[in-house]
Design an enzyme around this catalytic site. Structure first.
Site, PDB file in Angstrom:
ATOM      1  N   ASP A 120       0.834  -1.205   0.000  1.00  0.00           N
ATOM      2  CA  ASP A 120       0.000   0.000   0.000  1.00  0.00           C
ATOM      3  C   ASP A 120       0.873   1.261   0.000  1.00  0.00           C
ATOM      4  OD1 ASP A 120      -2.768   1.033   0.308  1.00  0.00           O
ATOM      5  OD2 ASP A 120      -1.971   1.890   2.153  1.00  0.00           O
ATOM      6  N   GLU A 154       1.871  -0.504  -5.002  1.00  0.00           N
ATOM      7  CA  GLU A 154       0.884   0.508  -5.349  1.00  0.00           C
ATOM      8  C   GLU A 154       1.610   1.837  -5.216  1.00  0.00           C
ATOM      9  OE1 GLU A 154      -2.981   2.999  -4.024  1.00  0.00           O
ATOM     10  OE2 GLU A 154      -1.356   2.497  -2.689  1.00  0.00           O
TER      11      GLU A 154
HETATM   12  C1  NOJ Z   1      -4.224   3.110  -1.010  1.00  0.00           C
HETATM   13  C2  NOJ Z   1      -5.389   2.187  -0.863  1.00  0.00           C
HETATM   14  O1  NOJ Z   1      -5.612   1.525  -2.067  1.00  0.00           O
HETATM   15  C3  NOJ Z   1      -6.549   3.041  -0.435  1.00  0.00           C
HETATM   16  O2  NOJ Z   1      -7.759   2.335  -0.492  1.00  0.00           O
HETATM   17  C4  NOJ Z   1      -6.261   3.572   0.945  1.00  0.00           C
HETATM   18  O3  NOJ Z   1      -7.298   4.453   1.307  1.00  0.00           O
HETATM   19  C5  NOJ Z   1      -4.935   4.324   0.989  1.00  0.00           C
HETATM   20  N1  NOJ Z   1      -3.893   3.645   0.290  1.00  0.00           N
HETATM   21  C6  NOJ Z   1      -4.484   4.528   2.395  1.00  0.00           C
HETATM   22  O4  NOJ Z   1      -4.071   3.295   2.954  1.00  0.00           O
END
Ligand code: NOJ
Length: 554
Positions: A213, A277
């Site tokens: 993440d 990500e």
């Molecule tokens: C990216 C995640 O995909 C999203 O859903 C989340 O709100 C943020 N990171 C914070 O963790």
């Protein structure tokens, strides 16, 4: 590639990975919130669809202020979703079905309910406990101003002031997201040791990989300098700047973390993998996350945001393939996920007019028919490309965004923190329909569903599409089968200049020719054998607008 290197090439290089959002996939116990037993029961459906792996968004203990991306314990399962034994069963069943399992890891921040953060609040300024997070004294005479001007991705300031144990107004802590998601200090070796241990905990339980993440945010520029709000990046996109990189995104130090993590996963057998990500542009900057000693993959959000126009699609595909090849990594492709408007709705507007942000009842509504048609065409283009592709649950049913959710049911912290200015992401997270005639469309045993499902979803339920030729579900299934049979994920792309123009694209990958008609119909080349089409072809063999065809290359 030689045939022996093809055989030895690891699974993730061309895998199609299906994202499961535990809250919204399948509800085993009928409380209206999806869970691990629900997921396990439906895994055979995913194996039938023909995907190679599932990636599960977080299912760890969490107050659920950001739908599980606020983790309070990294080594257990949220009771809403089940138990550790349920997780073990899910992993074992997936493996039995030939599916790999990728889980989420959230290392930028914990929940404010995590024992570390509770201890930090109790221990006070200067303590070892506070040093795991980014606590700072405030500016101003009495520390009444936040330490810098950073804003949260979800709106509002990125700092919250705490009340110290003696009741006095105290230090501030940084949270790039919600106030209940305090950022960790990755300058602290204890944080490194903890997360390496968490990786091992899940690797020991048999997971095949991790989705990291906000992988570009863990390290911040020393001194946490101010950053102009005008340049605030959307969703954390780290646009390269002529003068200065945003101090909270894509700092050099993150790469050291991933080199170490790579060593950890490489110490396990079975081709375990790591995917970032990271909303980082330009593509060469993103590709640096996938250098040989770092992560295996990074989500290609440039592809996700690219307009449905031939030149934009060609540009993003070429740039991504070249950028990944330069570091020896596979490209990934992604059209939808739990943070962006579903592509069946996004593409229902004139090209290049709509971003990824949510759609509410007061917004102009997308053209549903056009959106679905383009979404299917975009998906067939994506699945014809070399590399690894990510699918978001429900896209195989052609689900649109729920664009008319009432304000009072919305739960996204972005909606709550901006007082409704940002519609947020609830519209893409609605529980998915399995059976048209069952309560909650078979999402669970009863009618409960944590977000309301739109009535028109009955027609899109999985059982209405199963075995129906030309349905979105059967089109995905056929595409995944052909992609595997023709080795498209491990192939190489050649543009067919004679089919590339202002309204069309053509490419060849191995023995498959792919033609995409954008806003004008396209004649089929004489003697073509159609393997698959994203929608019906005209009787005279013309490919209608917004349609992709796969042809057997003579
Ligand atoms: C990216 C995640 O995909 C999203 O859903 C989340 O709100 C943020 N990171 C914070 O963790």
């Amino acid at each position: 590639m030689t045939s022996s290197s093809l055989q030895s090439s690891p699974w993730w290089r061309d895998a199609v990975i299906y994202q499961v959002y535990p809250r919204s996939f399948a509800d085993g116990d009928g409380d209206g919130i999806g869970d691990l037993p629900g997921i396990t029961a439906r895994l055979p459906r995913l194996a039938e669809l023909g995907v190679d792996a599932v990636w599960l968004s977080p299912f760890y203990p969490s107050p659920q202020n950001d739908a599980g991306y606020d983790v309070s314990d990294y080594r257990d399962v949220e009771p809403l979703f089940g138990t550790l034994a349920d997780a073990d069963r899910m992993i074992a069943d997936a493996h039995e079905l030939g599916l790999r399992v990728v889980v989420d890891i959230v290392p930028n921040h914990t929940s404010s309910e995590h024992e570390w953060f509770r201890a930090a609040l109790a221990a006070g300024p200067g303590s070892r406990e506070r040093a795991r997070y980014l606590f700072r004294d405030g500016r101003g005479e009495a520390g009444e101003l936040p330490p810098n001007n950073w804003v949260s991705v979800f709106g509002g300031r990125a700092w919250t002031r705490v009340t110290e144990a003696d009741g006095s107004p105290g230090q501030w802590y940084l949270h790039l997201f919600d106030a209940t998601q305090p950022d960790l200090d990755w300058g602290n070796p204890e944080v490194h040791a903890e997360f390496e241990d968490v990786l091992r905990f899940w690797l020991d339980r048999g997971v095949d990989g991790f989705r990291i993440d906000v992988a570009h945010s863990m390290v911040k520029e020393p001194g946490l300098p101010d950053w102009s709000e005008d340049d605030r990046p959307m969703q954390g996109t780290a646009e390269i700047s002529e003068t200065r990189r945003p101090p909270m995104w894509d700092q050099e130090g993150v790469h050291d973390i991933y080199r170490r993590w790579r060593e950890v996963v490489d110490s396990y057998d079975g081709d375990r993998m790591l995917v970032a990500e990271a909303w980082v542009t330009p593509y060469e900057r993103l590709a640096r996350y996938t250098r040989p000693d770092e992560l295996h993959q990074a989500f290609n959000f440039d592809h996700c945001v690219a307009a449905w126009l031939p030149e934009a699609q060609r540009e993003v595909i070429s740039t991504s393939l070249a950028g990944s090849e330069a570091v020896g990594a596979p490209t990934t492709w992604v059209l939808s996920n739990h943070d962006v408007v579903r592509h069946a709705s996004r593409l229902g507007y004139p090209p290049a007019t709509r971003g990824l942000g949510g759609i509410g009842p007061r917004d102009e509504q997308p053209d549903r028919g056009l959106g679905l048609r383009r979404a299917r065409a975009a998906t067939l283009l994506m699945l014809s490309l070399p590399g690894s592709a990510y699918l978001w649950q429900g896209e195989e049913l052609g689900l649109p965004e729920h664009t008319t959710l009432p304000d009072e049911v919305r739960q996204d912290p972005a909606w709550l923190r901006t007082g409704g200015e940002q519609v947020g992401r609830d519209g893409c997270r609605v529980p998915i329909p399995w059976e048209a005639d069952a309560p909650s469309y078979g999402f669970g045993p009863g009618a409960a569903s944590w977000l309301p499902q739109p009535p028109e979803w009955a027609d899109l339920a999985r059982d209405r599409q199963e075995g129906v030729e030309g349905s979105t579900l059967e089109t995905y299934r056929a595409a995944l089968r052909l992609r595997r049979e023709h080795g498209l994920g491990r192939g190489a792309l050649h543009w067919l200049e004679e089919h590339c123009g202002p309204t069309s694209l053509g490419l060849r990958n191995g023995d498959v020719t792919v033609l995409v008609a954008f806003d004008e119909p396209l004649p089929l080349p004489a003697g073509s054998r159609v393997l698959l089409a994203s929608g019906p072809l005209d009787a005279d063999g013309t490919v209608p607008s917004d349609t992709t065809v796969w042809l057997r290359t003579p």
